[in-house]
Design a protein around this motif. Structure first.
Motif, short mmCIF file in Angstrom:
data_model
loop_
_atom_site.label_atom_id
_atom_site.label_comp_id
_atom_site.label_asym_id
_atom_site.label_seq_id
_atom_site.Cartn_x
_atom_site.Cartn_y
_atom_site.Cartn_z
N ASP A 508 82.91 104.42 49.34
CA ASP A 508 81.76 104.13 50.32
C ASP A 508 82.40 102.48 50.83
O ASP A 508 81.42 101.58 50.51
CB ASP A 508 81.11 104.74 50.32
CG ASP A 508 80.08 105.05 51.42
OD1 ASP A 508 80.74 103.85 52.44
OD2 ASP A 508 79.19 105.39 52.20
N PRO A 509 83.28 102.88 52.25
CA PRO A 509 83.35 101.20 52.75
C PRO A 509 81.88 100.71 53.36
O PRO A 509 82.15 100.05 53.65
CB PRO A 509 84.50 101.60 53.04
CG PRO A 509 84.08 103.38 54.03
CD PRO A 509 84.10 103.84 53.27
N HIS A 510 81.15 101.32 53.51
CA HIS A 510 80.11 101.60 54.73
C HIS A 510 78.62 100.93 53.12
O HIS A 510 77.56 101.01 53.68
CB HIS A 510 79.70 102.93 55.92
CG HIS A 510 80.74 102.45 56.48
ND1 HIS A 510 81.03 103.29 57.91
CD2 HIS A 510 81.66 101.52 57.27
CE1 HIS A 510 82.16 103.80 57.61
NE2 HIS A 510 81.88 102.12 57.93
N VAL A 511 78.74 100.62 52.08
CA VAL A 511 77.69 100.47 51.04
C VAL A 511 78.44 98.53 50.46
O VAL A 511 79.16 98.53 50.28
CB VAL A 511 77.62 101.28 50.59
CG1 VAL A 511 77.14 100.63 49.14
CG2 VAL A 511 77.43 103.00 50.72
N VAL A 512 77.83 98.33 50.69
CA VAL A 512 77.15 96.76 50.60
C VAL A 512 76.03 96.68 49.80
O VAL A 512 74.76 96.93 49.68
CB VAL A 512 77.16 96.27 51.92
CG1 VAL A 512 77.04 94.56 51.19
CG2 VAL A 512 77.29 96.29 53.40
N SER A 513 77.19 95.57 48.56
CA SER A 513 76.04 95.16 47.34
C SER A 513 75.60 93.94 47.40
O SER A 513 75.82 93.29 48.38
CB SER A 513 76.83 95.35 46.04
OG SER A 513 76.89 94.50 46.61
N ARG A 514 74.30 93.73 46.84
CA ARG A 514 74.28 92.37 46.75
C ARG A 514 74.87 90.82 46.23
O ARG A 514 74.99 90.09 47.44
CB ARG A 514 72.21 91.98 45.81
CG ARG A 514 71.73 92.30 45.76
CD ARG A 514 70.39 91.70 47.34
NE ARG A 514 69.17 92.25 47.61
CZ ARG A 514 68.95 92.18 49.18
NH1 ARG A 514 69.44 91.54 50.00
NH2 ARG A 514 67.44 92.64 48.71
N ASP A 515 75.77 91.57 45.36
CA ASP A 515 76.72 90.83 45.44
C ASP A 515 78.20 90.50 46.06
O ASP A 515 78.44 89.09 46.52
CB ASP A 515 77.97 91.08 43.93
CG ASP A 515 76.75 90.59 42.73
OD1 ASP A 515 75.43 89.96 42.67
OD2 ASP A 515 76.74 91.39 41.71
N ASP A 516 78.23 91.32 47.06
CA ASP A 516 78.99 91.73 48.05
C ASP A 516 78.74 90.37 49.13
O ASP A 516 79.54 89.39 50.01
CB ASP A 516 78.88 92.61 49.28
CG ASP A 516 80.05 93.59 48.08
OD1 ASP A 516 81.01 93.08 47.40
OD2 ASP A 516 79.85 94.49 48.44
N LEU A 517 77.29 90.40 50.08
CA LEU A 517 76.40 89.51 50.23
C LEU A 517 76.01 87.82 50.00
O LEU A 517 77.02 87.40 51.07
CB LEU A 517 74.77 89.95 50.84
CG LEU A 517 74.77 91.92 51.93
CD1 LEU A 517 73.52 91.79 51.91
CD2 LEU A 517 75.30 91.48 52.49
N ALA A 518 76.45 88.41 48.61
CA ALA A 518 76.46 86.62 48.54
C ALA A 518 77.60 86.29 47.87
O ALA A 518 77.35 84.83 48.95
CB ALA A 518 76.50 86.65 46.49
N GLY A 519 79.00 86.52 48.40
CA GLY A 519 79.83 86.34 48.16
C GLY A 519 80.64 86.59 49.54
O GLY A 519 82.09 85.72 50.04
N THR A 520 79.92 86.42 50.53
CA THR A 520 80.47 86.79 52.53
C THR A 520 80.73 88.41 52.95
O THR A 520 82.44 88.53 51.86
CB THR A 520 81.66 85.96 52.59
OG1 THR A 520 80.81 84.48 52.19
CG2 THR A 520 81.29 85.70 54.04
N THR A 521 80.01 88.02 53.24
CA THR A 521 80.65 90.17 53.37
C THR A 521 80.45 89.55 55.83
O THR A 521 79.47 89.65 55.95
CB THR A 521 79.56 91.40 52.72
OG1 THR A 521 79.83 91.40 52.44
CG2 THR A 521 79.75 92.43 54.33
N TRP A 522 82.04 90.21 55.86
CA TRP A 522 81.98 90.01 57.61
C TRP A 522 82.04 91.82 58.08
O TRP A 522 82.33 92.46 57.78
CB TRP A 522 82.91 89.56 57.41
CG TRP A 522 82.86 88.36 57.49
CD1 TRP A 522 82.83 87.00 57.61
CD2 TRP A 522 84.32 87.36 56.47
NE1 TRP A 522 83.22 85.78 57.59
CE2 TRP A 522 83.56 86.28 56.39
CE3 TRP A 522 84.39 87.88 56.38
CZ2 TRP A 522 84.85 85.31 55.66
CZ3 TRP A 522 85.62 87.09 54.53
CH2 TRP A 522 85.30 85.34 54.90
N LEU A 523 81.41 91.13 59.26
CA LEU A 523 81.14 93.00 60.45
C LEU A 523 82.82 92.54 60.63
O LEU A 523 82.58 91.64 62.51
CB LEU A 523 80.21 92.78 61.19
CG LEU A 523 79.71 94.14 62.08
CD1 LEU A 523 80.27 95.82 60.99
CD2 LEU A 523 78.81 93.80 63.29
#
Length: 628
Positions: A508-523
């Motif tokens: 699912d491309p609209h699911v973001v994990s904690r690790d994703d946020l820590a590694g930089t996630t861009w909208l």
């Protein structure tokens, strides 16, 4: 081309005779306006459109030493395409043989030097309309090629015989072309390779344009690659344009070539015979449109590669190819054409291969060799360049600069705006099918297929992009560029190159994990007509709106390429369903999501503001989880 051939005594041909007349001019069977109109669908445009053809008066003898062509530009009061006694001539109208440009005298007459393989054409003046045929294609030219084209697979131009006694250009008065407010539709790369793709175009962008009634004056200009190499599809394309609601014009692209032509002089003969001159101009309102031919085929080492930057041009006999270039005759014509255009008019420079573009900014072949010369001719004028070719959407403003433009041409910034109009075919009709029966065809920049409209007021304009099948409010595409996505991007590309074992799945491309946020996630926000001067702001869960950052600043830097600069919404489709990969874009903005977003569902609201202050809103709902 449609031309009305008449005997030299100019005997009036009655309406009954006109309705059944079929003659041959420049190898084209002529069906005159009354018969064509009878079977045409009714509608506002079809009730008022001026249907007719150029009037050609054959020579009274077969003398081949005549070197002057004469004729008249006249107001066709009774709309029969015949220069009748009492129908006034128009003074000051530009007429050209593709090299020289003259203006008509007080009675509407002109004289031009004649040469073999010339096209003589009139520049439609504002306030008047040239005839259109049963396919809505503008009729304003006559080809002179006495012996016809050399043997070509798709026919080229049939022998025209001796120079005519006269070529007369009929016009009618037109409020639609007189008004200072115009909508000019620029349609890139229809590029149909077969009849199936013709139907994709019909169900998509052509159907959209058939529902619009706002371009009656300026019409639709198809900026090249009308078909995909198979020139026998031109009649199918004409069938498409029958449904449009304004005059239709074409200019040639590199997939409209007679590939078996041995010299550039005949490389667009079939295009010319079927659709339009290779280059020309026309006026509406306070706008002067110049349609250029920027494709030289076959290119040669002496003309195209003296600096060694275009090695593909070195073997035209065995490996013929094309180059982005204007020939010297066309440059001479452009110089003379612009010299007669008032300096307070907006000049629209239209071409297939753009003067420059972003997608191919480092390629000399896919941009125009004489870009500096064209800029010099337009110095001090209000101008905009529009093009196709790259299958990307690009809205480049005055002052924008890419590294390739500086390296190749010594540019220090664009002198006026340049727009690459995307493509009706998008990414060559690739990808998943839509519910409406055509492929989604997401482009190399993440853009969606569609058309550009120049909204013109006087000599000022605003551009808008209309995605196929969507309203004009649909201007953005949102996605999430996460570390998980970037890892998948790399893995999926490797698997696509060597598909062994199960294909990597993104999930699912609209699911973001904690690790994703820590590694930089861009909208990410792909803003189709986004440009220098545009802004994008993002609000998370109704909080304060903050500004996103444009990924390509267009200040002379090289292209930013790769997964971190890509459009994840587009790539998630392209790497699975085929087509190009949107790994770079000049109209992408990104906003780093806060690392401390709570687990649960969140909503991002995006406002995209273009350079004119127009606002477009979009939203994306996504979920934060502890781990995938």
């Amino acid at each position: 081309m449609r031309c009305l051939v008449r005997e030299r005594n100019k005997t009036r041909i009655g309406v009954t005779a006109l309705a059944t007349l079929a003659v041959v001019a420049s190898g084209t069977a002529v069906v005159t306006a009354p018969e064509a109109a009878a079977s045409f669908p009714r509608g506002e445009w079809n009730e008022t459109a001026y249907r007719g053809q150029v009037e050609v008066i054959p020579a009274k003898d077969d003398r081949s030493d005549r070197r002057v062509l004469r004729g008249k530009v006249f107001v066709d009061r009774d709309r029969d395409s015949v220069s009748d006694p009492g129908e006034r001539g128009l003074r000051g109208v530009m007429v050209s043989n593709g090299r020289d440009v003259v203006t008509t005298d007080a009675r509407g007459y002109y004289e031009l030097p004649a040469y073999d393989n010339m096209t003589v054409f009139v520049t439609q003046p504002a306030g008047y309309q040239v005839p259109v045929d049963e396919y809505n294609i503008a009729q304003f030219y006559y080809h002179h090629l006495p012996q016809g084209s050399p043997e070509l697979r798709y026919g080229g131009i049939a022998p025209t015989g001796p120079l005519p006694e006269a070529v007369n250009f009929p016009l009618v008065e037109s409020r639609a072309t007189h008004t200072k407010d115009q909508n000019c539709v620029i349609a890139g790369d229809l590029q149909t390779y077969d009849k199936t793709e013709v139907e994709y175009a019909r169900k998509g962008a052509i159907n959209d344009l058939a529902q619009r009634h706002d371009y009656t004056g300026c019409g639709v200009l198809f900026v090249g690659d009308i078909v995909g190499d198979d020139l026998s599809l031109y009649p199918d394309v004409k069938d498409l344009t029958k449904s449009l609601n304004g005059p239709v014009r074409f200019l040639p692209g590199n997939h409209d070539l007679d590939y078996d032509a041995r010299t550039p002089e005949h490389s667009f003969d079939t295009f010319r015979a079927q659709l339009a001159p290779a280059y020309y101009s026309y006026d509406v309102g306070r706008v002067h449109v110049v349609a250029l031919n920027t494709v030289r085929y076959p290119c040669t080492p002496d003309v195209d590669n003296p600096d060694g930057k275009r090695p593909g041009c070195d073997d035209p006999e065995n490996k013929p190819t094309y180059n982005g270039r204007l020939d010297e005759r066309q440059l001479e014509w452009l110089r003379k054409d612009l010299a007669k255009v008032p300096r307070n008019k907006l000049v629209v420079i239209a071409s297939h291969i753009g003067l420059v573009n972003y997608a191919d900014e480092g390629s000399p072949v896919h941009q125009v060799d004489q870009v500096r010369e064209v800029y010099d001719l337009l110095k001090g004028r209000k101008a905009v360049a529009v093009s196709g070719h790259s299958h990307s959407i690009e809205n480049m403003k005055t002052g924008d600069l890419a590294k390739g433009w500086s390296d190749l041409f010594g540019l220090k910034g664009l002198p006026f705006p340049h727009i690459t109009a995307g493509a009706i075919s998008g990414d060559w009709y690739s990808g998943q099918m839509t519910e409406d029966g055509y492929p989604i065809a997401v482009g190399r920049d993440g853009g969606r297929p569609g058309v550009v409209t120049l909204e013109i007021e006087g000599n000022r304009f605003r551009e808008r992009y209309t995605v196929t099948g969507q309203s004009d409010r649909f201007q953005t595409q949102l996605g999430l560029n996460t570390p998980t996505y970037r890892d998948w991007y790399e893995a999926r590309q490797e698997w696509n190159a060597n598909p062994e074992g199960p294909a990597p799945e993104l999930g699912d491309p609209h699911v973001v994990s904690r690790d994703d946020l820590a590694g930089t996630t861009w909208l990410t926000t792909n803003f189709w007509m986004g440009s220098t001067g545009s802004r994008v702001k993002v609000s998370i869960d109704g909080g304060p709106a903050r500004w996103a950052t444009r990924t390509q600043q267009m200040r002379g830097e090289d292209q930013n390429v790769g997964p971190e600069w890509s459009d994840p919404h587009a790539v998630a489709q392209q790497l699975v369903h085929g087509g190009s990969v949107a790994d770079r874009s000049m109209h992408l903005w990104r906003f780093a999501l806060p690392e401390d977003l709570a687990v649960g569902t969140h909503r991002a609201e995006v406002t995209a503001i273009d350079s004119y202050g127009r606002r477009f809103t979009d939203a994306l709902t996504f979920e934060v989880v502890e781990q995938r």
